[in-house]
Structures are given as structure tokens and as C-alpha cells.
Design an enzyme around this catalytic site. Structure first.
Site: not given
Ligand code: SAH
Ligand code: SF4
Length: 380
Positions: A121, A128, A175-176, A308, A351
Site C-alpha cells: 500500500c 500499519c 491495500g487501499e 495489533n 494478516c
Molecule cells: N486501506 C484500507 C483497508 C485496509 S486496512 C483502510 O485503511 O481502511 C483495514 C483496517 O486495518 C484499517 O481500519 C486499519 O485500521 C486496520 N489496521 C491496519 N494495521 C493495523 C494494526 N497494526 N492494528 C490494528 N488495526 C490495523
Molecule cells: Fe494500511 Fe489501509 Fe493505511 Fe494502506 S491505507 S497503509 S492498508 S491502513
């Protein structure tokens, strides 16, 4: 979004990723009747058939013609793991290398599949680990819908008529999704299409960190449900956590999200506001109060996600007490609030973990990402 037919020497068209409209265009372009699209959609997505030769109601000549120019090719499963709690997780290799993952989380009568939309992403949210990988490439529509196809196939559920094995889909994997707009829209169309998976539009959810121009466009082409990754109650904090906020700040994002649900034909829908709780960063009662104020009059429910951890990150997961306190402030303010709990611990179902192991154990930390190993539960 038409799907051109392959000409000699060109790669075959992968029919797996064509929406109903695209499939109809495809058959018209190759000089066939439009209704062939319905037949082929049913073979692929109802019956799970990938061998065009077995699509017996097409006639031999058409099958042979199709076999020359088209294929039905799901992505390749690299590994599959089952947790004792029923969570099943796949690492999937996509064309040209690169791995993504999807996770199926059963929960009573529901089973939610978390689907990836990109390899990596580009948006680099600070909490993330997918963001830390950087962006590699968009998934094709076939690779996105292929995750659903593979999940169903892995339970032999196409053949057994076991009923609906996947009841909900969330575009919350790697991904977004709004940065891979056309492919995500085509794949979500198939998820909701009766000739394919027929999942209700309330049970197919796109999650975005706030790509506002794309969200504005989405209202014209999709009826999927919407989740917005907010993570902060003010722009100063959100600028740090979600860098795209500097371009599209909170007020602009919430307005776009409101317009999205206002444009839907059923007017009782709400936006899911996702809020990852990070210890000492955005998890204090004053943040909850500010959030309650911010979202006043905004049609939403709130999903709290305790952070997480992953080794590359200095952030910490908040204590259970901190989560409860935050939750209580919002509930007292009248919101519907859910908290996600971790699932699939015994299979490293967070994940990113699995992908990390397959790719390179020593670099696991970079790949670790935690998201939809989780389940939504009501607290209290
Ligand atoms: N890119 C999109 C969809 C994928 S991420 C978005 O950002 O919405 C989906 C969710 O995963 C997001 O809401 C983000 O808060 C969560 N996420 C990513 N990394 C995380 C982490 N380390 N702990 C908890 N939630 C996490
Ligand atoms: Fe992670 Fe979603 Fe942010 Fe991309 S947009 S870096 S997948 S939380």
C-alpha cells in the site's frame, strides 16, 4: 470498463474477473449473444467450474472458440492454515510474484472473508505494516474475486451445495481499495450479483482511509457498504497517523462519506467508523469525548480495533481497561460501538504473519500486519 477479447499472441482474457456488464460486452465483442454471459457467470461463480470444456450448455463450437481466447484462472494458493477457532487463512500468489492473504472468520451463523485489494500500500499509515512494505501493485479483478472463489472452493462448497459458506466480505485486507478503483468495483459487483455470489450489499463492505475523490465517484457505481478508517478525532493527530489526511482532512472525508450513503437507494444505512486504539496516542478519554463530539449527527456506528503490535513498530496495544473506558464514553454518548477481538492466534492468522513466513522468516516483522484475524463483537 469493457473487457477486450484476446487476439492471437495476446494473453487470454481471464473470465473470472469480469463483472456481469463486462461479461456481456465480452460476448458481444466476440460476436456471440449477450445471454451467454449469464451462463458463464453461473458456471464460474455458482458451480465453481474453471474448465471451459465442462460448460456443457455452451455448445461445442463456442466452447472451443472460448478456450482459444479465454480462461478461468483463480490465483494460486501458496498455503492454507486452519485455526482451532475455525479461522482459515490463505497466502495467495498473484501473477508476476508477490503474495497477498485473505482470512475467513466464522462467527456463529456468519462467516466474514477479509479480502486484499493491492500488494502492499502506498499510503503509509503509521500503525500499519502493509504500509511499511510500500506499494507493489494493484490486484486484478480476477485476483480480488479469486480470493472469494478460492475460499468457497476450499470447503468444496460449490459442489456440495452446503449453502453459503461466506456470508460477508470486507475489503480490509492488504491495500487501499479506492486506489484500485475499477478492479475493486468489478469484484464487488460480482460479490453482490445474483448470477455470481448474491451477497447482500449490506454485507459487502469497502474500507477506506479516505481517498475522497474516489469515494465521491464510488457513489455513482457501487452500493456496497462503507467503512472509514478514522483513527483520530482531530486533524492534527490524524495527520500523523493517516498521512492522506493532510490532503483530505476529516471534515472533507466525513462529508464525502455522508454523501455516499445519502446516494444509496436504501436510506437507513450508516458508515462504520474504524478506530484503531493505540496506547497513549489516541486512546485517552478526552479523545473519546472529542470523537463523540465530532461524530454527533453523523450516521455511523463505531468499531474499535485495539492495535495489533508488530516488531517494527514502537506503538503499543492499549490495556483492556483503556479500551473499556474509551468504549464507555462513546456508549454513554449514545453510539453503537463494537470492539474487535483477535482470532486465529494458533495459526499466526494476523494478516501478514503468514505471508511473512512464506516469503522470508527473517523479514517476518516487516510483513506482520494485524487486521482481520479479528472479529467484530459487542462489548458489554
Ligand atoms: N486501506 C484500507 C483497508 C485496509 S486496512 C483502510 O485503511 O481502511 C483495514 C483496517 O486495518 C484499517 O481500519 C486499519 O485500521 C486496520 N489496521 C491496519 N494495521 C493495523 C494494526 N497494526 N492494528 C490494528 N488495526 C490495523
Ligand atoms: Fe494500511 Fe489501509 Fe493505511 Fe494502506 S491505507 S497503509 S492498508 S491502513
Amino acid at each position: 470498463m469493457s473487457a477486450p477479447a484476446a487476439s492471437p499472441g495476446q494473453a487470454k482474457v481471464n473470465l473470472l474477473g469480469l463483472s456481469r456488464r463486462q461479461m456481456e460486452d465480452f460476448f458481444l465483442e466476440i460476436g456471440e449473444k449477450k445471454f451467454r454471459a449469464q451462463q458463464v457467470l453461473k458456471w464460474i461463480h455458482h458451480a465453481g467450474v474453471t474448465d471451459i470444456g465442462q460448460m456443457t450448455n455452451l455448445g461445442k463450437a463456442l466452447r472451443e472458440k472460448l478456450q482459444d481466447i479465454a480462461e478461468v484462472r483463480p490465483p494460486e494458493i501458496v498455503s492454507q492454515h486452519d485455526s482451532s477457532d475455525g479461522t482459515r487463512k490463505w497466502a495467495i500468489r498473484v501473477d508476476g510474484g508477490g503474495l497477498v492473504e485473505s482470512v475467513l472468520i466464522p462467527d456463529g451463523s456468519r462467516a466474514t472473508l477479509c479480502v486484499s485489494s493491492q500488494v502492499g500500500c502506498s499510503l503509509d499509515c503509521s500503525f500499519c505494516s502493509t504500509g511499511k512494505q510500500g506499494f507493489q501493485r494493484d490486484l486484478s479483478a480476477a485476483e480480488i474475486i479469486g480470493q472469494l472463489w478460492l475460499a468457497i472452493d476450499s470447503y468444496d462448497a460449490f459442489q456440495s451445495g452446503k449453502g453459503r459458506i461466506v456470508t460477508n466480505v470486507v475489503m480490509m485486507g492488504m491495500g487501499e481499495p479506492l486506489l484500485n478503483f475499477d478492479n475493486v468495483v468489478a469484484a464487488m459487483d460480482l460479490m453482490m450479483e445474483d448470477l455470481a455470489y448474491g451477497i447482500s450489499k449490506r454485507r459487502v463492505t469497502l474500507s477506506t482511509s479516505g481517498v475522497v475523490p474516489a469515494l465521491d465517484q464510488l457513489a455513482d457505481v457501487s452500493e456496497a457498504s462503507l467503512a472509514v478508517s478514522l483513527h483520530a478525532p482531530n486533524d492534527a493527530l490524524r495527520d500523523q497517523l493517516v498521512p492522506i489526511n493532510r490532503k483530505y482532512p476529516i471534515a472533507v472525508l466525513l462529508e464525502s462519506a455522508r454523501n455516499y450513503i445519502d446516494a444509496q437507494s436504501d436510506n437507513k444505512r450508516v458508515v462504520t467508523v474504524e478506530y484503531t486504539l493505540i496506547a497513549g496516542v489516541n486512546d485517552q478519554p478526552e479523545h473519546a469525548r472529542e470523537l463523540a463530539e465530532l461524530l454527533r449527527d453523523f450516521p455511523c456506528k463505531i468499531n474499535l480495533i485495539p492495535f495489533n503490535t508488530f516488531p517494527q513498530s514502537d506503538y503499543q496495544r492499549p490495556s483492556g481497561n483503556a479500551v473499556s473506558r474509551f468504549w464507555q464514553v462513546l456508549v454513554d454518548a449514545g453510539y453503537i460501538v463494537t470492539v474487535r477481538t483477535t482470532r486465529g492466534d494458533d495459526i499466526d492468522a494476523a494478516c501478514g504473519q503468514l505471508v511473512g513466513q512464506v516469503v522470508d522468516r527473517t523479514r517476518r516483522s516487516e510483513r506482520y500486519r494485524a487486521l482481520d484475524e479479528t472479529q467484530v463483537i459487542e462489548v458489554g
